[in-house]
Design a protein around this motif. Structure first.
Motif: not given
Length: 297
Positions: A206-213, A235-241, A248-255
């Motif tokens: 995931q780190r590679k993907i985000m660094a790429t995009l 837990a996933v969000r904590a690591v991804m942050s 981008l993190m702020d644009r994530m919305k649970i729907t």
């Protein structure tokens, strides 16, 4: 001041406020989603219209200015990729130049002398249907739509190289099958996380993907709509942050799944998410194969 003069002044002030409100509401809208005089979106079809029919004069002018730069002259780029980079940097020539340099450095760092061809992609990865797009479909605000179902993806089955090849081919070549409005306005990611567990995640990948995009390809993510959040999401969000930009993190919305039609008309939404579009992964794969003949050399 007599009563009539007072009323006239009040009426003028009211009209002024109304005019101001009207202008403000127009100015707050995003750029037109497409050139309605020339461009037409067709769901499930490759957009083959020439750029001059899809772009406005200021956008064409920015492209011509960009093409004068050494980083463009000395390297091989498609015009569609250049335009999507311009949109990713809001037509700012200097920032677009920086993005192109960053992209070239990324290719060196990740050992991509050139971007993969579709022939290099493991088609079985696509057949897992963990992500796809229906070209030509749009949200109510004119954004493109990308679908993800991470519960169908098991990174240990594929390894980093196969996944990165697919993502870089799509981000660098495949996405250009969409109209330029897709790049101008940005995309909404609809992510159904039902059943997702730790076996569906690989934070190093995931780190590679985000660094790429995030910094090396032109991708404008306007919102991420998360459906059926799993227990591990926090837990996933904590690591991804740690490696995903705060914006981008702020644009994530649970729907809730039933709320999707507030954002996307049912006729523009895939049937797996409660919409009316019937679009199989085989159709997606066939379209990618077809388009690859245009963009791969």
């Amino acid at each position: 001041m007599d009563k009539e003069t007072h009323n006239n002044n009040n009426n003028k002030a009211t009209k002024k406020r109304r005019r101001h409100t009207k202008v403000k509401s127009i100015s707050e809208k995003t750029s037109p989603s497409l050139r309605k005089d020339t461009q037409e979106l067709v769901i499930g079809k490759i957009n083959r219209q020439p750029l001059e029919l899809q772009l406005y004069d200021n956008e064409l002018k920015a492209l011509e200015e960009l093409k004068k730069l050494p980083v463009v002259k000395e390297n091989e780029w498609t015009e569609k990729f250049l335009v999507s980079c311009l949109f990713a940097r809001k037509l700012d020539i200097k920032r677009t130049e920086e993005l192109l340099h960053s992209h070239l450095q990324w290719r060196k760092d990740y050992n991509y002398e050139k971007l993969p061809d579709f022939a290099d992609i493991d088609k079985n990865l696509i057949k897992t249907a963990y992500n796809w797009c229906v070209p030509g479909s749009r949200t109510k605000n004119g954004y493109g739509i990308l679908y993800f179902k991470l519960g169908r993806f098991f990174p240990a089955d594929w390894g980093h190289k196969k996944v990165m090849d697919y993502i870089t081919w799509w981000a660098g070549k495949g996405v250009s099958m969409e109209g330029m409005d897709f790049h101008r306005n940005g995309v909404v990611i609809v992510h159904d996380m039902k059943g997702v567990g730790w076996s569906n995640t690989d934070m190093a990948l995931q780190r590679k993907i985000m660094a790429t995009l995030q910094s090396n390809f032109p991708m404008r993510v306007k919102q991420v709509l998360i459906l059926n959040p799993p227990i591990i999401l926090k837990a996933v969000r904590a690591v991804m942050s740690l490696f995903v930009k705060k914006k981008l993190m702020d644009r994530m919305k649970i729907t809730k799944p039933e709320q999707l039609t507030e954002y996307i008309h049912p006729d523009q939404l895939h049937e797996e998410f409660g919409g009316n579009i019937k679009w199989s992964i085989q159709q997606w794969l066939d379209l990618l194969e077809k388009y690859s003949k245009t963009v791969d050399h």
